[in-house]
Design an enzyme around this catalytic site. Structure first.
Site, PDB file in Angstrom:
ATOM      1  N   GLY A  54       0.824  -1.193   0.000  1.00 56.70           N
ATOM      2  CA  GLY A  54       0.000   0.000   0.000  1.00 56.70           C
ATOM      3  C   GLY A  54       0.859   1.244   0.000  1.00 56.70           C
ATOM      4  N   CYS A  55       0.364   2.310   0.596  1.00 55.61           N
ATOM      5  CA  CYS A  55       1.079   3.580   0.646  1.00 55.61           C
ATOM      6  C   CYS A  55       2.467   3.400   1.227  1.00 55.61           C
ATOM      7  CB  CYS A  55       0.284   4.566   1.494  1.00 55.61           C
ATOM      8  SG  CYS A  55       1.174   6.076   1.894  1.00 55.61           S
TER       9      CYS A  55
END
Length: 222
Positions: A54-55
């Site tokens: 993810g981020c």
């Protein structure tokens, strides 16, 4: 990921509260995975591993607090050098995933330990092409082994977690070999440390770091 241009980041960092879809998922989904049954031989040399979860702000933030980690760099892996920029990767069409390159001392923390932390607090490995509020192939969970030994350990560990039904849903994390890593823009580096009150960090990434401290106190460094 909910982001804006670098010139606006400082203005938003002072905001105390903000609402994001999926906020708090990091804390709710933290599961202390069992230790890996397979580990790499300790070579005594620095090693490099690449993780996508993810981020990259939160992934970098967590690994920066792991004892034995020498450096953690946000970047892109899975695509070509010509498309390794935030604006292009954000389209979800480049093959890249937001990733973090971790340089570590295997005498203090081995690759299997990093995998355990990754699956426990860094990412929800059951989500497909998303993490929390972020959607798209650029937010997939993926491992980019940098050696055949890392690949063997990663495949064995995913098999171990799957057989033990550690998670309530199938593990979707991909293993992608022979992929280059490209560092992200400077304003993404150490973003969590530099912007601890940025709303996205408060709701999505700080709980991951807190889970690391709680679940793996022996691996914690401040």
């Amino acid at each position: 990921m909910f982001r804006t241009a670098p010139v606006v980041l400082a203005l938003l960092a002072s905001v105390a509260t903000f609402s994001f879809m999926g906020a708090g998922n990091a804390a709710e989904s933290a599961v202390k995975a069992p230790a890996s049954a397979m580990t790499e031989p300790v070579t005594g040399h620095r090693e490099t591993a690449v993780f996508a979860g993810g981020c990259f702000w939160g992934v970098q933030g967590v690994f920066s607090h792991v004892k034995g980690v020498i450096s953690a760099t946000s970047g892109y892996a899975g695509g070509a050098a010509s498309t390794a920029s935030y604006e292009t990767v954000s389209s979800g069409t480049t093959g890249h995933a937001e990733s973090v390159r971790v340089v570590f001392d295997p005498a203090q923390v081995n690759y299997a330990d990093l995998l355990r932390i990754y699956f426990s607090v860094v990412a929800d490995p059951t989500q497909v092409n998303r993490q929390g509020p972020d959607t798209g192939t650029q937010y997939r969970t993926a491992l980019f082994p940098t050696s055949p030994a890392q690949e063997r350990v990663a495949r064995a560990y995913i098999g171990q977690l799957s057989a033990a039904h550690t998670f309530s849903r199938p593990i979707a994390t991909r293993i992608e070999m022979n992929r280059a890593f490209y560092p992200a823009e400077s304003y993404h580096q150490d973003f969590m440390a530099r912007n601890p009150n940025y709303p996205y960090i408060v709701f999505n990434d700080r709980p991951k770091v807190e889970a690391l401290h709680k679940l793996f106190p022996a691996s914690w460094k401040s």
